[in-house]
Write a protein that holds these residues in place. Structure first.
Motif, mmCIF file in Angstrom:
data_model
loop_
_atom_site.group_PDB
_atom_site.id
_atom_site.type_symbol
_atom_site.label_atom_id
_atom_site.label_comp_id
_atom_site.label_asym_id
_atom_site.label_seq_id
_atom_site.Cartn_x
_atom_site.Cartn_y
_atom_site.Cartn_z
ATOM 1 N N TYR A 1 2.764 -3.317 4.006
ATOM 2 C CA TYR A 1 3.652 -4.272 4.546
ATOM 3 C C TYR A 1 4.778 -4.596 3.463
ATOM 4 O O TYR A 1 5.495 -5.704 3.572
ATOM 5 C CB TYR A 1 2.982 -5.374 4.892
ATOM 6 C CG TYR A 1 1.946 -5.151 6.371
ATOM 7 C CD1 TYR A 1 3.092 -5.143 7.514
ATOM 8 C CD2 TYR A 1 1.104 -5.068 6.224
ATOM 9 C CE1 TYR A 1 2.284 -4.966 8.832
ATOM 10 C CE2 TYR A 1 0.127 -4.548 7.401
ATOM 11 C CZ TYR A 1 0.740 -4.711 8.619
ATOM 12 O OH TYR A 1 0.008 -4.473 9.520
ATOM 13 N N GLY A 2 4.777 -4.042 2.304
ATOM 14 C CA GLY A 2 5.835 -4.202 1.329
ATOM 15 C C GLY A 2 5.536 -5.709 0.411
ATOM 16 O O GLY A 2 6.306 -6.181 -0.209
ATOM 17 N N ILE A 3 4.196 -6.095 0.728
ATOM 18 C CA ILE A 3 3.975 -7.236 -0.008
ATOM 19 C C ILE A 3 3.866 -7.343 -1.594
ATOM 20 O O ILE A 3 4.499 -7.892 -2.652
ATOM 21 C CB ILE A 3 2.626 -7.849 0.382
ATOM 22 C CG1 ILE A 3 2.672 -8.169 1.797
ATOM 23 C CG2 ILE A 3 2.013 -8.949 -0.302
ATOM 24 C CD1 ILE A 3 1.161 -8.276 2.542
ATOM 25 N N GLY A 4 3.049 -6.123 -2.046
ATOM 26 C CA GLY A 4 3.231 -5.828 -3.580
ATOM 27 C C GLY A 4 4.707 -5.443 -4.051
ATOM 28 O O GLY A 4 4.927 -6.086 -5.047
ATOM 29 N N LYS A 5 5.365 -4.919 -3.509
ATOM 30 C CA LYS A 5 6.994 -4.597 -3.686
ATOM 31 C C LYS A 5 7.668 -6.051 -3.886
ATOM 32 O O LYS A 5 8.497 -6.123 -4.760
ATOM 33 C CB LYS A 5 7.351 -3.567 -2.630
ATOM 34 C CG LYS A 5 8.852 -3.159 -3.011
ATOM 35 C CD LYS A 5 9.649 -2.484 -2.070
ATOM 36 C CE LYS A 5 9.862 -3.408 -0.828
ATOM 37 N NZ LYS A 5 10.804 -2.585 -0.078
ATOM 38 N N ASN A 6 7.505 -6.833 -2.770
ATOM 39 C CA ASN A 6 8.365 -8.008 -2.671
ATOM 40 C C ASN A 6 7.849 -9.041 -3.761
ATOM 41 O O ASN A 6 8.625 -9.603 -4.318
ATOM 42 C CB ASN A 6 8.144 -8.645 -1.195
ATOM 43 C CG ASN A 6 9.188 -7.883 -0.322
ATOM 44 O OD1 ASN A 6 10.207 -7.451 -0.744
ATOM 45 N ND2 ASN A 6 8.582 -7.692 1.220
ATOM 46 N N LEU A 7 6.521 -9.131 -3.897
ATOM 47 C CA LEU A 7 6.083 -9.836 -5.210
ATOM 48 C C LEU A 7 6.620 -9.383 -6.581
ATOM 49 O O LEU A 7 7.128 -10.160 -7.200
ATOM 50 C CB LEU A 7 4.276 -9.605 -5.194
ATOM 51 C CG LEU A 7 3.728 -10.625 -4.229
ATOM 52 C CD1 LEU A 7 2.344 -10.073 -3.950
ATOM 53 C CD2 LEU A 7 3.835 -12.252 -4.692
ATOM 54 N N LEU A 8 6.738 -8.084 -6.820
ATOM 55 C CA LEU A 8 7.251 -7.593 -7.944
ATOM 56 C C LEU A 8 8.819 -7.654 -8.087
ATOM 57 O O LEU A 8 9.399 -8.296 -9.149
ATOM 58 C CB LEU A 8 7.122 -6.005 -7.912
ATOM 59 C CG LEU A 8 7.519 -5.326 -9.184
ATOM 60 C CD1 LEU A 8 7.263 -6.064 -10.550
ATOM 61 C CD2 LEU A 8 7.001 -3.822 -9.295
#
Length: 189
Positions: free
Chosen positions: A111-118
């Protein structure tokens, strides 16, 4: 340091990314323990280096007051589903950099969570004039490596046979870094 809350909708999931607050401490303690048991990509076995709610409260308070640390959480429907942390130091020789780490519940991968946190962490670091972000990733974690490279991280080195997993085999870790070139671009104009 604190950031403004941001909302995301990816596929059928609505979630927010925001700064951790002390009221998150109990949920973070439980979340970290659960995530540690879901993947061997992280450094800990379940229960190792356990941080209780008081430990998280202390960490969140210190990070909120520091201009070199950032503690973010991802939340959906009032439930924490991931978190990330950038940790810096006050040592003058290393004050220019922070180390990034991220954890997301396995049920919420994709869901892009790691990408968005980064990405939120990168925006914060660049805005604060932090010159360098570093991270470590397992050599076999192709998805994470591809994401990091896409967001400007480069391989800086390999730690050979650095991690022993449950299969009894040793795995290499890759050290990656991302330099903030904003200062150089300004001075070159």
């Amino acid at each position: 340091m604190l950031i403004n809350e941001k909302e995301f909708k990816i596929k059928d999931l609505d979630y927010i990314i925001r700064s951790a607050v002390e009221a998150d401490a109990e949920a973070l303690s439980e979340l970290r323990l659960q995530i540690d048991g879901e993947t061997e990509n992280l450094d800990r076995e379940p229960g190792e280096a356990f941080i209780d709610a008081q430990g998280f409260r202390t960490l969140i308070k210190a990070d909120s007051e520091s201009d070199r640390n950032l503690f973010l959480v991802a939340e959906t429907d009032g439930k924490l589903i991931g978190f990330s942390r950038c940790a810096g130091t006050e040592l003058k020789r290393f004050r220019h950099k922070v180390e990034f780490g991220v954890c997301v519940l396995k049920g919420f991968w994709g869901y892009g969570i790691g990408k968005n946190l980064l990405q939120e962490s990168i925006s914060w670091a660049d805005g604060e004039g932090i010159k360098k972000m570093t991270l470590n990733v397992m050599e076999s974690n192709e998805n994470a490596k591809a994401l990091y490279e896409k967001l400007g991280f480069e391989v800086e080195g390999i730690l050979k046979d650095d991690k022993l997993l449950s299969d009894g085999k040793y795995y290499n870790m890759i050290v990656m870094g991302r330099l903030n070139h904003v200062d150089e671009e300004i001075s070159n104009e």
